[in-house]
Design a protein around this motif. Structure first.
Motif, PDB file in Angstrom:
ATOM      1  N   GLN A  89       0.811  -1.222   0.000  1.00 48.76           N
ATOM      2  CA  GLN A  89       0.000   0.000   0.000  1.00 48.76           C
ATOM      3  C   GLN A  89       0.844   1.271   0.000  1.00 48.76           C
ATOM      4  O   GLN A  89       0.306   2.366  -0.171  1.00 48.76           O
ATOM      5  N   GLN A  90       2.139   1.115   0.236  1.00 50.46           N
ATOM      6  CA  GLN A  90       3.057   2.255   0.300  1.00 50.46           C
ATOM      7  C   GLN A  90       2.589   3.296   1.314  1.00 50.46           C
ATOM      8  O   GLN A  90       2.678   4.507   1.095  1.00 50.46           O
ATOM      9  N   GLY A  91       2.073   2.794   2.412  1.00 54.67           N
ATOM     10  CA  GLY A  91       1.668   3.656   3.513  1.00 54.67           C
ATOM     11  C   GLY A  91       0.358   4.390   3.302  1.00 54.67           C
ATOM     12  O   GLY A  91      -0.007   5.237   4.124  1.00 54.67           O
ATOM     13  N   LYS A  92      -0.381   4.073   2.246  1.00 56.92           N
ATOM     14  CA  LYS A  92      -1.623   4.787   1.945  1.00 56.92           C
ATOM     15  C   LYS A  92      -2.843   3.943   2.312  1.00 56.92           C
ATOM     16  O   LYS A  92      -2.801   2.714   2.213  1.00 56.92           O
ATOM     17  N   PRO A  93      -3.932   4.586   2.724  1.00 56.49           N
ATOM     18  CA  PRO A  93      -5.185   3.839   2.950  1.00 56.49           C
ATOM     19  C   PRO A  93      -5.634   3.203   1.641  1.00 56.49           C
ATOM     20  O   PRO A  93      -5.316   3.688   0.547  1.00 56.49           O
ATOM     21  N   ILE A  94      -6.404   2.126   1.770  1.00 55.44           N
ATOM     22  CA  ILE A  94      -6.819   1.404   0.570  1.00 55.44           C
ATOM     23  C   ILE A  94      -8.322   1.404   0.349  1.00 55.44           C
ATOM     24  O   ILE A  94      -8.806   1.298  -0.780  1.00 55.44           O
ATOM     25  N   LEU A  95      -9.081   1.560   1.426  1.00 54.91           N
ATOM     26  CA  LEU A  95     -10.539   1.455   1.317  1.00 54.91           C
ATOM     27  C   LEU A  95     -11.181   2.271   2.432  1.00 54.91           C
ATOM     28  O   LEU A  95     -10.675   2.306   3.554  1.00 54.91           O
ATOM     29  N   TRP A  96     -12.264   2.951   2.091  1.00 59.13           N
ATOM     30  CA  TRP A  96     -13.010   3.725   3.074  1.00 59.13           C
ATOM     31  C   TRP A  96     -14.441   3.192   3.148  1.00 59.13           C
ATOM     32  O   TRP A  96     -15.025   2.828   2.116  1.00 59.13           O
ATOM     33  N   VAL A  97     -14.970   3.132   4.360  1.00 64.80           N
ATOM     34  CA  VAL A  97     -16.337   2.646   4.556  1.00 64.80           C
ATOM     35  C   VAL A  97     -17.151   3.726   5.242  1.00 64.80           C
ATOM     36  O   VAL A  97     -16.684   4.354   6.204  1.00 64.80           O
ATOM     37  N   ILE A  98     -18.362   3.950   4.749  1.00 70.49           N
ATOM     38  CA  ILE A  98     -19.245   4.923   5.371  1.00 70.49           C
ATOM     39  C   ILE A  98     -20.462   4.218   5.972  1.00 70.49           C
ATOM     40  O   ILE A  98     -20.931   3.206   5.456  1.00 70.49           O
ATOM     41  N   THR A  99     -20.914   4.735   7.096  1.00 71.82           N
ATOM     42  CA  THR A  99     -22.169   4.312   7.701  1.00 71.82           C
ATOM     43  C   THR A  99     -22.997   5.566   7.955  1.00 71.82           C
ATOM     44  O   THR A  99     -22.458   6.668   8.077  1.00 71.82           O
ATOM     45  N   ALA A 100     -24.303   5.381   8.034  1.00 64.45           N
ATOM     46  CA  ALA A 100     -25.195   6.512   8.275  1.00 64.45           C
ATOM     47  C   ALA A 100     -26.384   6.034   9.084  1.00 64.45           C
ATOM     48  O   ALA A 100     -26.781   4.864   9.005  1.00 64.45           O
ATOM     49  N   ALA A 101     -26.933   6.946   9.872  1.00 66.49           N
ATOM     50  CA  ALA A 101     -28.072   6.602  10.733  1.00 66.49           C
ATOM     51  C   ALA A 101     -28.984   7.804  10.872  1.00 66.49           C
ATOM     52  O   ALA A 101     -28.563   8.953  10.697  1.00 66.49           O
ATOM     53  N   GLU A 102     -30.227   7.532  11.205  1.00 68.89           N
ATOM     54  CA  GLU A 102     -31.166   8.606  11.458  1.00 68.89           C
ATOM     55  C   GLU A 102     -30.703   9.397  12.683  1.00 68.89           C
ATOM     56  O   GLU A 102     -30.081   8.838  13.595  1.00 68.89           O
ATOM     57  N   PRO A 103     -30.996  10.697  12.738  1.00 69.86           N
ATOM     58  CA  PRO A 103     -30.461  11.525  13.827  1.00 69.86           C
ATOM     59  C   PRO A 103     -31.085  11.269  15.193  1.00 69.86           C
ATOM     60  O   PRO A 103     -30.436  11.493  16.210  1.00 69.86           O
ATOM     61  N   TYR A 104     -32.336  10.779  15.221  1.00 68.90           N
ATOM     62  CA  TYR A 104     -33.006  10.578  16.514  1.00 68.90           C
ATOM     63  C   TYR A 104     -33.577   9.161  16.655  1.00 68.90           C
ATOM     64  O   TYR A 104     -34.494   8.925  17.417  1.00 68.90           O
ATOM     65  N   ARG A 105     -32.990   8.236  15.886  1.00 65.70           N
ATOM     66  CA  ARG A 105     -33.311   6.810  16.020  1.00 65.70           C
ATOM     67  C   ARG A 105     -32.071   6.012  15.649  1.00 65.70           C
ATOM     68  O   ARG A 105     -31.333   6.405  14.747  1.00 65.70           O
ATOM     69  N   LEU A 106     -31.863   4.900  16.335  1.00 65.91           N
ATOM     70  CA  LEU A 106     -30.716   4.054  15.998  1.00 65.91           C
ATOM     71  C   LEU A 106     -31.121   3.116  14.870  1.00 65.91           C
ATOM     72  O   LEU A 106     -31.222   1.894  15.024  1.00 65.91           O
ATOM     73  N   VAL A 107     -31.355   3.710  13.719  1.00 64.00           N
ATOM     74  CA  VAL A 107     -31.754   2.990  12.511  1.00 64.00           C
ATOM     75  C   VAL A 107     -30.757   3.333  11.411  1.00 64.00           C
ATOM     76  O   VAL A 107     -30.557   4.511  11.089  1.00 64.00           O
ATOM     77  N   ALA A 108     -30.127   2.319  10.848  1.00 66.66           N
ATOM     78  CA  ALA A 108     -29.062   2.535   9.863  1.00 66.66           C
ATOM     79  C   ALA A 108     -29.631   2.717   8.466  1.00 66.66           C
ATOM     80  O   ALA A 108     -30.657   2.138   8.115  1.00 66.66           O
ATOM     81  N   ARG A 109     -28.932   3.522   7.657  1.00 67.24           N
ATOM     82  CA  ARG A 109     -29.220   3.562   6.232  1.00 67.24           C
ATOM     83  C   ARG A 109     -28.774   2.231   5.624  1.00 67.24           C
ATOM     84  O   ARG A 109     -27.694   1.717   5.925  1.00 67.24           O
ATOM     85  N   GLN A 110     -29.594   1.668   4.763  1.00 66.27           N
ATOM     86  CA  GLN A 110     -29.296   0.384   4.144  1.00 66.27           C
ATOM     87  C   GLN A 110     -28.993   0.581   2.660  1.00 66.27           C
ATOM     88  O   GLN A 110     -29.600   1.416   1.996  1.00 66.27           O
ATOM     89  N   TRP A 111     -28.048  -0.217   2.151  1.00 59.88           N
ATOM     90  CA  TRP A 111     -27.737  -0.234   0.729  1.00 59.88           C
ATOM     91  C   TRP A 111     -27.925  -1.655   0.213  1.00 59.88           C
ATOM     92  O   TRP A 111     -27.501  -2.630   0.861  1.00 59.88           O
ATOM     93  N   ASN A 112     -28.573  -1.784  -0.926  1.00 59.46           N
ATOM     94  CA  ASN A 112     -28.847  -3.100  -1.518  1.00 59.46           C
ATOM     95  C   ASN A 112     -27.903  -3.369  -2.682  1.00 59.46           C
ATOM     96  O   ASN A 112     -27.708  -2.505  -3.548  1.00 59.46           O
ATOM     97  N   PHE A 113     -27.326  -4.574  -2.683  1.00 61.44           N
ATOM     98  CA  PHE A 113     -26.409  -4.968  -3.742  1.00 61.44           C
ATOM     99  C   PHE A 113     -26.855  -6.308  -4.331  1.00 61.44           C
ATOM    100  O   PHE A 113     -27.262  -7.210  -3.586  1.00 61.44           O
ATOM    101  N   PRO A 114     -26.784  -6.440  -5.661  1.00 61.40           N
ATOM    102  CA  PRO A 114     -27.157  -7.712  -6.283  1.00 61.40           C
ATOM    103  C   PRO A 114     -26.329  -8.868  -5.716  1.00 61.40           C
ATOM    104  O   PRO A 114     -25.156  -8.713  -5.415  1.00 61.40           O
ATOM    105  N   ILE A 115     -26.963  -9.998  -5.540  1.00 64.43           N
ATOM    106  CA  ILE A 115     -26.352 -11.255  -5.050  1.00 64.43           C
ATOM    107  C   ILE A 115     -26.024 -11.181  -3.561  1.00 64.43           C
ATOM    108  O   ILE A 115     -26.429 -12.041  -2.785  1.00 64.43           O
ATOM    109  N   LEU A 116     -25.301 -10.129  -3.136  1.00 69.18           N
ATOM    110  CA  LEU A 116     -24.822 -10.055  -1.758  1.00 69.18           C
ATOM    111  C   LEU A 116     -25.923  -9.698  -0.769  1.00 69.18           C
ATOM    112  O   LEU A 116     -25.878 -10.085   0.389  1.00 69.18           O
ATOM    113  N   GLY A 117     -26.900  -8.890  -1.207  1.00 71.18           N
ATOM    114  CA  GLY A 117     -27.994  -8.526  -0.308  1.00 71.18           C
ATOM    115  C   GLY A 117     -27.853  -7.125   0.258  1.00 71.18           C
ATOM    116  O   GLY A 117     -27.247  -6.242  -0.354  1.00 71.18           O
ATOM    117  N   THR A 118     -28.402  -6.941   1.465  1.00 73.48           N
ATOM    118  CA  THR A 118     -28.482  -5.618   2.099  1.00 73.48           C
ATOM    119  C   THR A 118     -27.342  -5.413   3.087  1.00 73.48           C
ATOM    120  O   THR A 118     -27.046  -6.292   3.889  1.00 73.48           O
TER     121      THR A 118
END
Length: 348
Positions: A89-118
């Motif tokens: 990697q030569q000292g560089k990051p390789i991958l970034w992951v984002i998560t998101a949630a509603e501001p006043y509920r512990l409910v995550a934003r979901q993303w759907n992908f073919p084959i793999l699911g949610t």
């Protein structure tokens, strides 16, 4: 005839591309990032024979191969072509992951992908694209979090390389990481992200302890440090999970008529208390272990938001379930337990 069929297929692909333009664009970006890495890997045997690489690097690579053999031969995880190549990697990051949630509920934003699911997170090989997505989510009013990822699994579809960032980890953390990712390649259930991650965490930690005990002995500093690390993380995880329950209880008291300024005040007051009280968590790790393993202390100046707590619900909520099932139903017989899991839950 074949010309007409070809034109028909092309038209279908064009329509799908226009209809799911964002998904197609994202898939192309991810495929390009993955292929770029695979294209620039070197076979492990070639690295080990290259005199320009330091012995310390070669020793860690040899250790990873040993961990992989242990995971397959002793734990019964599926054979894999992963970790037979090396990517610098030569000292560089390789991958970034984002998560998101509603501001006043512990409910995550979901993303759907073919084959793999949610999934309740989304990965990016391009930082600019990740930042743009975070900005869009913030405009929607969601809490967001972006973090660098030290490893990922292609679930057996491709052969994952050893990343140079692996080599900075202490032995216990390295063993846990490799076994965690090999578990994903052995058993991954569609639309069950929380189950998959908690299972891989459980197997990774269990397998790492067994590997360290076999290679170094239970009285070795390596084994004792790993136990102390796990004890600290378990106390920390329980603290955060208690915090999520406190937040969830608070959010349930909010009514549609509750003013946003009141919601925000109570929310951040509760989160601040969770952060401040984390200082009471005891830590018996050695100084070297703390230096090598990132310490999960919360930052009092940059308070975490709901997206942070959602991550703990995803990765750590079901840990006790697996431990209890493993001990009570299977008497600590891991091979029998893994066979049961494979037969009970259909994997991708």
């Amino acid at each position: 005839m074949w010309k007409k069929i070809g034109v028909g297929v092309l038209l279908v692909l064009v329509v799908l591309g226009l209809w799911q333009r964002e998904l197609v664009s994202y898939g192309w970006m991810q495929a390009r990032g993955q292929l770029r890495i695979l294209w620039n890997t070197k076979p492990v045997d070639e690295v080990l024979a290259d005199k320009t690489y330091p012995d310390s690097l070669k020793q860690k690579i040899a250790l990873i191969r040993e961990i992989k053999r242990f995971a397959i031969d002793s734990l019964g995880l599926d054979k894999s072509g992963s970790y037979e190549s090396f990517y610098d990697q030569q000292g560089k990051p390789i991958l970034w992951v984002i998560t998101a949630a509603e501001p006043y509920r512990l409910v995550a934003r979901q993303w759907n992908f073919p084959i793999l699911g949610t999934f309740s997170y989304k990965g990016f090989f391009e930082k600019d694209r990740a930042d743009s997505t975070v900005a869009e989510l913030k405009r929607e009013g969601l809490d967001t979090r972006i973090g660098e990822v030290s490893a990922w699994s292609t679930l057996g579809f491709l052969n994952d390389p050893i990343l140079s960032s692996f080599l900075d980890r202490p032995v216990g953390s390295l063993a846990e990481l490799i076994i965690h990712e090999l578990t994903h390649g052995t058993l991954f259930i569609k639309n069950s992200l929380e189950y998959n991650e908690n299972l891989a965490d459980f197997v990774g930690e269990y397998g790492a302890l067994r590997f360290l005990a076999q290679k170094y002995g239970t009285s070795s500093p390596v084994y004792r440090d790993y136990l102390a690390t796990k004890a600290f993380y378990e106390r920390y995880d329980q603290h955060i999970l208690r915090g999520t329950r406190t937040l969830d209880s608070l959010y349930r008291t909010f009514k549609p008529s509750t003013a946003v300024v009141v919601k925000d005040s109570l929310k951040w007051q509760t989160i601040r208390q969770i952060v401040v009280s984390s200082d009471t968590i005891t830590d018996e790790r050695s100084k070297d272990s703390i230096r090598l393993v990132k310490k999960r202390r919360l930052d009092k100046l940059n308070l975490p938001n709901n997206a942070y707590f959602i991550g703990y619900l995803t990765y750590r909520k079901q840990q006790n379930r697996f431990r209890q099932e493993f001990d009570t139903k299977f008497g600590g017989d891991f091979n029998r337990y893994l066979t049961y899991l494979k037969q009970t839950y259909p994997s991708l």
